[in-house]
Motif scaffolding. Sequence first.
Motif, PDB file in Angstrom:
ATOM      1  N   SER A 107      26.746  10.919  67.352  1.00  0.00           N
ATOM      2  CA  SER A 107      27.369  12.068  66.703  1.00  0.00           C
ATOM      3  C   SER A 107      27.068  13.327  67.505  1.00  0.00           C
ATOM      4  CB  SER A 107      26.829  12.247  65.280  1.00  0.00           C
ATOM      5  OG  SER A 107      27.304  13.461  64.717  1.00  0.00           O
ATOM      6  N   PHE A 108      28.103  14.124  67.751  1.00  0.00           N
ATOM      7  CA  PHE A 108      27.964  15.406  68.440  1.00  0.00           C
ATOM      8  C   PHE A 108      28.033  16.562  67.440  1.00  0.00           C
ATOM      9  CE2 PHE A 108      30.198  12.344  71.115  1.00  0.00           C
ATOM     10  CZ  PHE A 108      29.393  12.309  72.246  1.00  0.00           C
ATOM     11  N   ALA A 109      28.127  16.251  66.162  1.00  0.00           N
ATOM     12  CA  ALA A 109      28.380  17.255  65.125  1.00  0.00           C
ATOM     13  C   ALA A 109      27.179  18.164  64.913  1.00  0.00           C
ATOM     14  CB  ALA A 109      28.756  16.569  63.824  1.00  0.00           C
ATOM     15  N   SER A 110      27.439  19.315  64.329  1.00  0.00           N
ATOM     16  CA  SER A 110      26.398  20.313  64.091  1.00  0.00           C
ATOM     17  C   SER A 110      26.626  20.978  62.737  1.00  0.00           C
ATOM     18  CB  SER A 110      26.434  21.368  65.206  1.00  0.00           C
ATOM     19  OG  SER A 110      25.473  22.378  65.002  1.00  0.00           O
ATOM     20  N   ALA A 111      25.631  20.864  61.862  1.00  0.00           N
ATOM     21  CA  ALA A 111      25.740  21.462  60.524  1.00  0.00           C
ATOM     22  C   ALA A 111      25.921  22.966  60.633  1.00  0.00           C
ATOM     23  CB  ALA A 111      24.480  21.144  59.719  1.00  0.00           C
ATOM     24  N   GLY A 112      26.857  23.475  59.852  1.00  0.00           N
ATOM     25  CA  GLY A 112      27.131  24.909  59.855  1.00  0.00           C
ATOM     26  C   GLY A 112      28.198  25.321  60.844  1.00  0.00           C
ATOM     27  N   SER A 113      28.810  24.354  61.530  1.00  0.00           N
ATOM     28  CA  SER A 113      29.829  24.683  62.530  1.00  0.00           C
ATOM     29  C   SER A 113      31.220  24.649  61.920  1.00  0.00           C
ATOM     30  CB  SER A 113      29.749  23.709  63.709  1.00  0.00           C
ATOM     31  OG  SER A 113      30.113  22.408  63.307  1.00  0.00           O
ATOM     32  N   GLY A 114      32.185  25.030  62.735  1.00  0.00           N
ATOM     33  CA  GLY A 114      33.578  25.004  62.300  1.00  0.00           C
ATOM     34  C   GLY A 114      34.490  25.079  63.500  1.00  0.00           C
ATOM     35  N   TYR A 115      35.781  25.054  63.250  1.00  0.00           N
ATOM     36  CA  TYR A 115      36.757  25.199  64.334  1.00  0.00           C
ATOM     37  C   TYR A 115      36.758  26.626  64.873  1.00  0.00           C
ATOM     38  CZ  TYR A 115      38.504  20.757  62.510  1.00  0.00           C
ATOM     39  OH  TYR A 115      38.615  19.449  62.089  1.00  0.00           O
ATOM     40  N   ASP A 116      36.503  27.577  63.997  1.00  0.00           N
ATOM     41  CA  ASP A 116      36.447  28.996  64.341  1.00  0.00           C
ATOM     42  C   ASP A 116      35.066  29.295  64.938  1.00  0.00           C
ATOM     43  OD1 ASP A 116      36.471  31.772  64.440  1.00  0.00           O
ATOM     44  OD2 ASP A 116      37.222  32.031  62.399  1.00  0.00           O
ATOM     45  N   GLU A 117      35.025  29.823  66.164  1.00  0.00           N
ATOM     46  CA  GLU A 117      33.744  30.134  66.801  1.00  0.00           C
ATOM     47  C   GLU A 117      32.949  31.166  66.001  1.00  0.00           C
ATOM     48  OE1 GLU A 117      36.570  29.798  68.404  1.00  0.00           O
ATOM     49  OE2 GLU A 117      36.193  28.203  69.874  1.00  0.00           O
ATOM     50  N   SER A 156      38.091   4.640  75.119  1.00  0.00           N
ATOM     51  CA  SER A 156      39.483   4.586  74.633  1.00  0.00           C
ATOM     52  C   SER A 156      39.609   3.763  73.360  1.00  0.00           C
ATOM     53  CB  SER A 156      40.405   4.030  75.715  1.00  0.00           C
ATOM     54  OG  SER A 156      40.090   2.683  76.015  1.00  0.00           O
ATOM     55  N   ASN A 157      38.689   2.831  73.143  1.00  0.00           N
ATOM     56  CA  ASN A 157      38.740   2.007  71.929  1.00  0.00           C
ATOM     57  C   ASN A 157      37.755   2.456  70.853  1.00  0.00           C
ATOM     58  OD1 ASN A 157      40.736  -0.217  72.418  1.00  0.00           O
ATOM     59  ND2 ASN A 157      39.472  -0.472  74.237  1.00  0.00           N
ATOM     60  N   ALA A 158      36.967   3.467  71.141  1.00  0.00           N
ATOM     61  CA  ALA A 158      36.006   3.965  70.157  1.00  0.00           C
ATOM     62  C   ALA A 158      36.734   4.578  68.961  1.00  0.00           C
ATOM     63  CB  ALA A 158      35.092   5.008  70.796  1.00  0.00           C
ATOM     64  N   LEU A 159      36.112   4.479  67.791  1.00  0.00           N
ATOM     65  CA  LEU A 159      36.612   5.177  66.610  1.00  0.00           C
ATOM     66  C   LEU A 159      36.065   6.601  66.653  1.00  0.00           C
ATOM     67  CD1 LEU A 159      38.019   5.286  63.860  1.00  0.00           C
ATOM     68  CD2 LEU A 159      35.897   4.440  62.838  1.00  0.00           C
ATOM     69  N   VAL A 160      36.967   7.560  66.791  1.00  0.00           N
ATOM     70  CA  VAL A 160      36.596   8.967  66.890  1.00  0.00           C
ATOM     71  C   VAL A 160      36.826   9.631  65.539  1.00  0.00           C
ATOM     72  CG1 VAL A 160      37.080  11.162  68.029  1.00  0.00           C
ATOM     73  CG2 VAL A 160      37.176   9.014  69.337  1.00  0.00           C
ATOM     74  N   MET A 161      35.790  10.285  65.026  1.00  0.00           N
ATOM     75  CA  MET A 161      35.901  10.999  63.752  1.00  0.00           C
ATOM     76  C   MET A 161      35.740  12.494  63.974  1.00  0.00           C
ATOM     77  SD  MET A 161      33.841   8.784  60.894  1.00  0.00           S
ATOM     78  CE  MET A 161      34.459   9.947  59.647  1.00  0.00           C
ATOM     79  N   VAL A 162      36.593  13.273  63.330  1.00  0.00           N
ATOM     80  CA  VAL A 162      36.500  14.731  63.360  1.00  0.00           C
ATOM     81  C   VAL A 162      36.484  15.222  61.916  1.00  0.00           C
ATOM     82  CG1 VAL A 162      37.565  16.888  64.120  1.00  0.00           C
ATOM     83  CG2 VAL A 162      37.772  14.823  65.543  1.00  0.00           C
ATOM     84  N   SER A 163      35.431  15.941  61.552  1.00  0.00           N
ATOM     85  CA  SER A 163      35.302  16.415  60.167  1.00  0.00           C
ATOM     86  C   SER A 163      34.745  17.834  60.173  1.00  0.00           C
ATOM     87  CB  SER A 163      34.374  15.491  59.369  1.00  0.00           C
ATOM     88  OG  SER A 163      34.176  15.986  58.047  1.00  0.00           O
ATOM     89  N   ALA A 164      35.596  18.808  59.896  1.00  0.00           N
ATOM     90  CA  ALA A 164      35.175  20.217  59.876  1.00  0.00           C
ATOM     91  C   ALA A 164      36.226  21.031  59.136  1.00  0.00           C
ATOM     92  CB  ALA A 164      34.979  20.736  61.302  1.00  0.00           C
ATOM     93  N   GLY A 165      35.945  22.323  58.984  1.00  0.00           N
ATOM     94  CA  GLY A 165      36.894  23.246  58.379  1.00  0.00           C
ATOM     95  C   GLY A 165      36.374  23.950  57.140  1.00  0.00           C
ATOM     96  N   THR A 166      35.558  23.255  56.346  1.00  0.00           N
ATOM     97  CA  THR A 166      35.074  23.855  55.097  1.00  0.00           C
ATOM     98  C   THR A 166      34.275  25.122  55.369  1.00  0.00           C
ATOM     99  OG1 THR A 166      34.986  21.683  54.042  1.00  0.00           O
ATOM    100  CG2 THR A 166      33.718  23.442  53.011  1.00  0.00           C
ATOM    101  N   ASN A 167      33.374  25.081  56.353  1.00  0.00           N
ATOM    102  CA  ASN A 167      32.556  26.258  56.651  1.00  0.00           C
ATOM    103  C   ASN A 167      33.391  27.442  57.084  1.00  0.00           C
ATOM    104  OD1 ASN A 167      30.130  24.866  56.158  1.00  0.00           O
ATOM    105  ND2 ASN A 167      30.025  24.120  58.253  1.00  0.00           N
TER     106      ASN A 167
END
Length: 349
Positions: A107-117, A156-167
């Motif tokens: 996971s490359f995710a980071s708590a408190g992040s979002g699409y907006d810098e 190319s065959n990995a399952l990629v998940m993207v979950s953000a926006g609420t913050n």
Amino acid sequence: MAPPMTLFLLTIIVQLCNGEMAARKFPAMLVFGDSTVDAGNNNYITTLFRGDHPPYGMDFPGKISTGRLSDGKLIPDMLASRLGLKESVPPFLQPNLSDDEILTGVSFASAGSGYDELTSVVSQAIPVSKQPGYLRDHVKRVKNIVGEERASRIVSNALVMVSAGTNDFIFNYYDLPTRRFQFSISQYQDFLLKKLHKLVKELYHLGCRKMVVSGLPPVGCLPIQMTAKSHLLRSCIDTENKDAESYNGKLKNLLPRIQAELQGSKILYADIYSPMIQMMNNPNKYGFEEIRRGCCGSGLLEAGPLCNGLTQVCSNPSKYMFWDSIHPSESTYRFLALNLTLELLPEFS
């Protein structure tokens, strides 16, 4: 006749068996986003948005506070287990990851992040836009382990998940209204979706092909939003939920267009909103007794540093839809993961 809860569990078992064929298609998981999918990357950066202390992790194996902002596992962990990859997805920034952990995903995710810098200016988290940079480093290591050809197949065959926006909406529009001075709600939705579009294209150019992009939850039903705007009645904030529905509708329409641009890609929309509303409306069906406050502390405000070893915790988090004032409990995540397993994973060929 079996009671409703028993029938519900039997249905789940049957559906899980039917979903077995979908659970062997992916050699790895690659995860991007915010605290809903951060396995502990924030433990290794300077930020208050961390879950590296009790009572976080009280239901995680070994009762370890891993950095996950929940009482237990997150959706990527549950999906990785269903896929037969491993029992949990580690954070990329964790030192000394084994070759096997690298090959089967992180996971490359980071708590408190979002699409907006701007969101990460408040939280000091890793913006979602910066997370593909870590993927580049990850791909280099995969190539060093197995060679370029096999590495390309894994990514190319990995399952990629993207979950953000609420913050983005909570930090920048509702509670700290910086973006509200610049954009209408519709304009801000479009602004974020342009950021997401750019992100997906970047992941594609780094080799990712099979992606699941999560929509927003019912933001107005998060305990912290109820506390801010409906403290006495503790009812969901309808305007914020309608905004989430509107954003989700735009996202659902956008993803097929992005897929059409990116040859060989499969990009699916993950509906988080509807199942969470179903849980709110039918808590007994899911075994919940409390849906308006979190398990940690009063459940009204506590999250991150305010949910700590000094705060009281409910006796049974599985009866709570939310673990703290922002984040779902492990039980909620399990129902959401089941829905993803049954509804989306079979869509990948």
